[in-house]
Enzyme design. Sequence first.
Site: not given
Length: 296
Positions: A161-163
């Site tokens: 996941f990106d943040g």
Amino acid sequence: MPATLSGQLVVAISSRALFDFEAENGVFEAEDDHAYMALQQRLLDEPARPGVAFSLVQKLLGFNAGGPPLVEVVVLSRNDPISGLRVFRSARHYGLPIERGVFTRGASPWRYLKPLSAQLFLSANEADVRQALAAGVAAARVMPHAARASCEHPDELRIAFDGDAVLFSDEAEQVFQRDGLAAFQAHESTRAHQPLPAGPFKPVLQALHRLQQSPGLRIRTALVTARSAPAHERAIRTLMDWQIGVDEAMFLGGLAKGEFLREFEPDFFFDDQAGHVESAAAHVPAGQVAMGIAAL
């Protein structure tokens, strides 16, 4: 009593995200839905090839083996019911125990996410993804051309996941887009102990965390973000506040994410920015979370 999906991770997925229907979709775009339906009917006995989210779905459904169901996958598609026959036959061919589907013949299917209690929606249609996100459901536009998942981890589900704008809100990203990197770093440093607001994919990470607690289930998660020190601290402290851990964290300071994801080998990667998704898609299955200031 009616059946219920309560307590399960419910994933809704479009036909084009699960199977490779790109050649058939080309007929739809070049001609009309009648030609497309006729083609799908002719191909009923020919299993479709796995699509970009196939590995993710296959591993999620594998968690149901030998016990009560933990995951439900429902096909939620703009396809017509006849084409839906091929979807179900293809799923059966690959041993995917998918029993439920909604086929809307061109109409947007996002409104059925609520009665399904879906926590995740994957589709190749950007408009449907944006509507799902606006309705509060984690959603991503899959890249049909993306690389397929590695076969190196058959017994372990891997998700990256990106943040900002994915796990977290785009609060900090708005500062970066408006005022630049120095202002972003200062903003995050002074708020290091203040948890970030939740983004659309927090419930998905929470659901995976719960699944990780089940004996025998192997899940590995990664946070892959353009943040770097000192802005890294707020991201980690936010996860600590949520009492959710990730197995790996990559603070890349703007480096291209694709080659790092190639080494992590996820079954799927979620990011809000088109450039990062394109970088990732050259190496791994990827989808864009079309939400937040950077995705506009």
